[in-house]
Structure formats: C-alpha cells, structure tokens
Design an enzyme around this catalytic site. Structure first.
Site, PDB file in Angstrom:
ATOM      1  N   THR A 148      -2.413  58.012 -60.527  1.00 25.39           N
ATOM      2  CA  THR A 148      -2.131  58.597 -59.214  1.00 25.39           C
ATOM      3  C   THR A 148      -3.447  58.862 -58.500  1.00 25.39           C
ATOM      4  OG1 THR A 148      -0.822  60.286 -58.054  1.00 25.39           O
ATOM      5  CG2 THR A 148      -2.040  61.010 -60.000  1.00 25.39           C
ATOM      6  N   ASN A 149      -3.416  59.708 -57.475  1.00 29.34           N
ATOM      7  CA  ASN A 149      -4.616  60.078 -56.723  1.00 29.34           C
ATOM      8  C   ASN A 149      -4.515  61.546 -56.329  1.00 29.34           C
ATOM      9  OD1 ASN A 149      -3.196  60.167 -54.023  1.00 29.34           O
ATOM     10  ND2 ASN A 149      -2.845  58.022 -54.599  1.00 29.34           N
ATOM     11  N   ASP A 150      -5.467  62.035 -55.558  1.00 26.12           N
ATOM     12  CA  ASP A 150      -5.544  63.468 -55.263  1.00 26.12           C
ATOM     13  C   ASP A 150      -4.758  63.903 -54.024  1.00 26.12           C
ATOM     14  OD1 ASP A 150      -7.136  64.233 -57.424  1.00 26.12           O
ATOM     15  OD2 ASP A 150      -8.973  63.601 -56.392  1.00 26.12           O
ATOM     16  N   SER A 151      -4.009  63.017 -53.416  1.00 25.21           N
ATOM     17  CA  SER A 151      -3.298  63.384 -52.183  1.00 25.21           C
ATOM     18  C   SER A 151      -2.265  64.481 -52.449  1.00 25.21           C
ATOM     19  CB  SER A 151      -2.584  62.170 -51.587  1.00 25.21           C
ATOM     20  OG  SER A 151      -1.824  62.553 -50.462  1.00 25.21           O
TER      21      SER A 151
END
Length: 401
Positions: A211-214
């Site tokens: 995933t990512n930090d959004s």
C-alpha cells in the site's frame, strides 16, 4: 453551506440544553453568525451568560426586555435570521408552535419568522410517541418546517429509548444537507461527482499487503465540498477510519481492481470524476491463501501492473470533467504536465508530498493545478478543506455547462 449564514438558535427547557452549547460552538466554527434566544425553563439548566460568551451576542429571554429603542427585539431577530434552529425542542414548545401560540420570547419570535425552521426534538420516548406530539409533528411538517429524527439511546430517566438529542456534529451536518436542498441554485445541483480516496491495498497473503501512505483526507474534503455545491456525490474509498460526510454515498473498496470496477459503474452518469486516491501501480502476481511463513531463504515477490485507471477513463470520457492527482517528491511540474497529456485528463492537481505541511496524512496541503494550454495555478498552504473548495471552484470555470 453555513458560512456567512445568520442563524437564530432557540433553546427550550430540557436536560439536553447543555448539548446546545456545543451546537452553538460548532455552528460558529463552520462560519455561521449565531444569536440565541431561550425560554425561561431553559435558563434553569444553563445560564444565558454561557450562550452569550459562546455567541458573542446578547441572549434573548424576555419579550419585554427591549434594549434598542428603534427595534422590537423578537421581530428584529426573526427578520435578521437566515435560519431558525430550535434545539432542543421540547414537546411543550413543539405544541405551542404547531398551534401558533406566542407566550414567550421564543414562540413569539418563531411566529414572526419567515426563514426556514429546523427543529431538533429531545424528550422522553413516551412523550415523543404520544398521539398529540405525533399530530403536532405532522402539523409542523405540513407548515414546511423540518423535524430532525431524535436519536435512540440512554435517556435522562435511566433507561434506553428514542428521544435523545442527536450529537451536535450530526445536527450541523443535517442542517447543511437541509439548506442544500432548500437552495434554488447551486452550481452542481443535479450533477453527479465521483471521487476516489485513500491508498489501495494489494494483498500478498491474508495478513500482508502493498500500500502507500495516503490517508484519504483530500478525497473526503473534496466530497464535502462537492456536496455543499449541490452535487450527488459518490465517494469510492479505501479508508476505514475517516467519517463519511453526511449526504455522501460511500462505496468501500480495497484493491485497485475493485476501485476500477466501482468507478466504471458510476462513470457514465458523472459530470466530474476526481481521482484523488493513491492507486497502487503494481500488485503481486499471486496471492497466498494462507500466511506466508518465514524461512531461512530470501523471498522474491513478483509484481504485475495494475490497470491505469486515470488513463483508461481519459480514453473513455465524453463530457465528463476528469481530474487526476499527482503526488510527487521531485520534478513536480514535469511529471504533472506529462501526466496531464498522457492520461488525457482535464486537470492534474500536483503536490510535493515530501513537504512537512503537504501530502499524505496531513490536514493541510499545498498544490499546483495544471490544465491544457493554461498557466499553472498555485494554491498556497491551507487546510485540505479550503484546497478542495478552490479546486472545485477552478473546475467549475473550465467544465462544459
């Protein structure tokens, strides 16, 4: 929707009066100017001084306390208000309003009010369900007043039931939706806006994912802003923690493929599509059905490309106004301009997520808007809600009517 509105809050005598203090504070926080009037019974629970300090205005309690010689106070307050909110509204006051009785400052001012009236009942469940109260509600609705549904929960009498004063945050949200429906013209009235939010998750096994930090905060701010402009908003989100703005339809997804499918279901009907989500570019080529156990060997993860949702929408769009986001750490303008052309978007909103006050998981943002054959528009650092409002304001000037 409440910014700049003049709101008269009429407080009547029930235990929920203490919650009306928070309601006044929240109305002011979203930009309303608030003045308060109280019945004598209400002052037994909370003093007028409390509301005077919160509202920064004199609190009206006595019909005959005429402080300004050139004004009749209850008529002046009625004429001044853009909206009348009765909170809490007791069964007694509801009955008086339904029958047009004006025997105190509150009921007399309400008799003279031509602005929309928003009623928040709070009372014991048996009083709420009394045949007379039900008739009075019907009468008030027939007169064009709005009655908010009370909550169910622990009552002052010590048992569970319906009749609780809703949480002030919920009341403010409901008032805003009520005002939106009352407006005869809003720029996005009868238009659908589809917004994506959050970072997609691509499973490796049942307990791990890429995933990512959004956080999704920018997408949720855009949903809130589009709703206030009158739009029918569909929010396609991966977030499990952010609160959905009142009146916004939420579609929960996890993966990029699920997000793509959800957008496809809404795309044809949309006037504006905003890809604010941080979509994973890659996913594992195989998802294990059990947790992968650690071994002494190194593990190689093979990734395959996900569908480029923004590019796909760009190739399919007709009259839809397509907005993409570019979260970069360097060469922001170069990458944003390239994305604008390659994805056939109408607008790219770019930001440098390496900055401490912008990007993922922040409450503030600083962005630059790129459009074809237009000079970039820089939006300096401010709250994500303010940024969202400005993005939509720019879009409205550029999209087809």
């Amino acid at each position: 929707m409440l910014k700049g509105k003049k709101v008269a809050v009429y407080v009547t005598g029930g235990i929920a009066v203490y919650k009306a203090c928070d309601l006044v504070r929240r109305l002011i926080k979203v930009g309303a100017t608030v003045r308060v009037a109280m019945t004598e019974s209400a002052t037994e629970f909370v003093t007028p001084l409390t509301f005077q300090i919160l509202s920064k205005h004199h609190v009206y309690t006595d019909t005959f306390d005429e402080r300004e010689g050139d004004k009749v106070s209850h008529i002046h307050l009625a004429d001044w208000s853009d909206l009348a909110v009765i909170a809490p509204a007791t069964a007694n006051t509801i009955a008086k309003i339904a029958y047009g009785i004006g025997d105190n400052f509150v009921t007399t001012a309400l008799l003279a009010t031509t602005a929309p009236v928003f009623i928040v009942p709070a009372m014991n469940e048996h009083m709420l369900n009394n045949a007379a109260t039900i008739r009075n509600f019907q009468s008030l609705e027939n007169d064009g007043h709005f009655i908010m549904e009370p909550d169910t929960g622990f009552l002052a009498e010590g048992y569970e039931g319906k009749g609780r004063f809703p949480e002030p945050e919920k009341i403010v949200e409901t008032i805003q939706e009520f005002l939106i429906k009352k407006e005869t013209y809003l720029p996005l009235k009868n238009k659908k806006v589809v917004i994506t939010a959050g970072g997609t998750k691509e499973r490796i096994d049942p307990v791990r994912y890429i995933t990512n930090d959004s956080s999704g905060k920018m997408g949720y701010s855009l949903a809130h802003a589009a709703r206030d402009l009158g739009a029918e908003v569909c929010l396609i989100s991966t977030s499990k923690t952010l609160k959905t703005p009142y009146g916004v339809a939420l579609v929960s997804v996890e993966t990029a493929e699920q997000m793509h499918q959800a957008i496809n279901a809404e795309f044809k009907e949309a006037a504006i599509v905003i890809m604010a989500a941080a979509v994973s570019d890659y996913r594992p080529d195989h998802v294990a059905n059990k947790k992968i156990k650690k071994s002494e060997q190194e593990m190689t993860l093979t990734l395959v490309k996900n569908t480029d949702i923004l590019a796909t929408l760009g190739s399919q769009k007709n009259d839809q106004f397509l907005i993409g986001f570019a979260a970069e750490t360097h060469n922001v303008e170069e990458y944003a301009q390239g994305k604008l052309k390659k994805k056939n978007a109408d607008m790219i909103v770019a930001n440098d997520v390496s900055k401490p006050y912008a990007g993922f998981n922040k409450d503030t943002n600083e962005v630059t808007i790129f459009m074809k054959d237009e000079q970039p528009i820089e939006l300096k650092v401010k709250s994500k809600q303010a940024i969202a409002e400005e993005i939509l304001a720019v879009a409205l000037t550029k999209m087809k009517k």
